[in-house]
Design an enzyme around this catalytic site. Structure first.
Site, mmCIF file in Angstrom:
data_model
loop_
_atom_site.group_PDB
_atom_site.id
_atom_site.type_symbol
_atom_site.label_atom_id
_atom_site.label_comp_id
_atom_site.label_asym_id
_atom_site.label_seq_id
_atom_site.Cartn_x
_atom_site.Cartn_y
_atom_site.Cartn_z
ATOM 1 C CG HIS A 72 3.726 8.982 6.109
ATOM 2 N ND1 HIS A 72 4.886 8.565 5.510
ATOM 3 C CD2 HIS A 72 2.752 8.184 5.625
ATOM 4 C CE1 HIS A 72 4.637 7.542 4.698
ATOM 5 N NE2 HIS A 72 3.337 7.300 4.750
ATOM 6 C CE LYS B 187 2.816 0.526 -0.801
ATOM 7 N NZ LYS B 187 2.459 1.537 0.204
ATOM 8 N NE ARG C 205 -0.683 8.433 -2.783
ATOM 9 C CZ ARG C 205 -0.087 7.675 -3.675
ATOM 10 N NH1 ARG C 205 0.723 8.203 -4.551
ATOM 11 N NH2 ARG C 205 -0.298 6.376 -3.705
ATOM 12 C CB SER D 218 6.881 5.663 1.100
ATOM 13 O OG SER D 218 6.464 6.228 2.304
#
Ligand code: PNS
Length: 177
Positions: free
Chosen positions: A22, A46, A95, A133
């Site tokens: 990040h 999440k 990603r 994360s």
């Protein structure tokens, strides 16, 4: 002579917690805009480790060296937050491979909701491109400081380890705490 409006971008995410990936995106994106607003949002898919206040605090400490960033928490739709910030660009750190389908879906949904908002995709440099994360939350209970240091700023390692050691029987924080 007309005055140019400042170029503002929003970098949204859960940041649960902020990683070096990040941070790499923040440092690079902040050079492209006059102001970069980091939007700490809620991802209903999440389970959270840190409450929003804790995440904001960890981000604030991580970005002290970046002058033109601001950190805000948002609860509604991302595109509404982007507009409230006076921005027309949102930056997503992705990603390679794994994130692309979901990110394209999100980009198209946001585009449908707000045609005046553009999504800019960025990939963190080198090894950081694959850090997330979620990955941290998987490895942190099993890893020591040394194993976590390629992925997290020092103060975030402290916070993660403190969180894991605090009271293992407590439920993790929910997003809305
Ligand atoms: O770091 P994350 O978990 O990928 O961040 C996701 C986040 C918080 C940016 C996203 O879930 C979000 O925008 N939530 C707000 C609700 C919303 O506008 N969803 C529409 C996107 S399809």
């Amino acid at each position: 002579m007309t005055e140019l409006s400042p170029r503002i971008a929003v970098y949204p995410g859960s940041f649960d917690p902020i990683t070096l990936g990040h941070l790499n995106v923040i440092e690079r994106a902040s050079r492209l805009f006059d102001r970069l607003i980091i939007g700490v949002g809620m991802n209903i898919g999440k389970q959270a480790m840190f409450c929003p206040e804790e995440r904001l605090h960890l981000i604030r400490e991580a970005v002290v060296h970046v002058e033109n960033v601001e950190i805000r928490h948002f609860t509604g739709l991302l595109v509404d937050f982007v507009r409230d910030c006076g921005a027309k660009v949102l930056v997503r750190g992705v990603r390679p491979i794994t994130d692309i389908p979901a990110e394209l879906t999100m980009m198209m949904a946001n585009r449908r909701l707000a045609q005046d908002v553009e999504t800019l995709f960025m990939i963190a440099d080198g090894e950081l491109a694959h850090v997330s994360s979620s990955l941290i939350k998987q490895i942190a209970p099993l890893a020591g400081r040394e194993e976590l240091s390629p992925f997290l700023p020092d103060h975030v390692i402290d916070a993660v380890q403190a969180k894991l050691n605090s009271s293992p029987d407590d439920p993790v924080h929910t997003e809305l705490e």
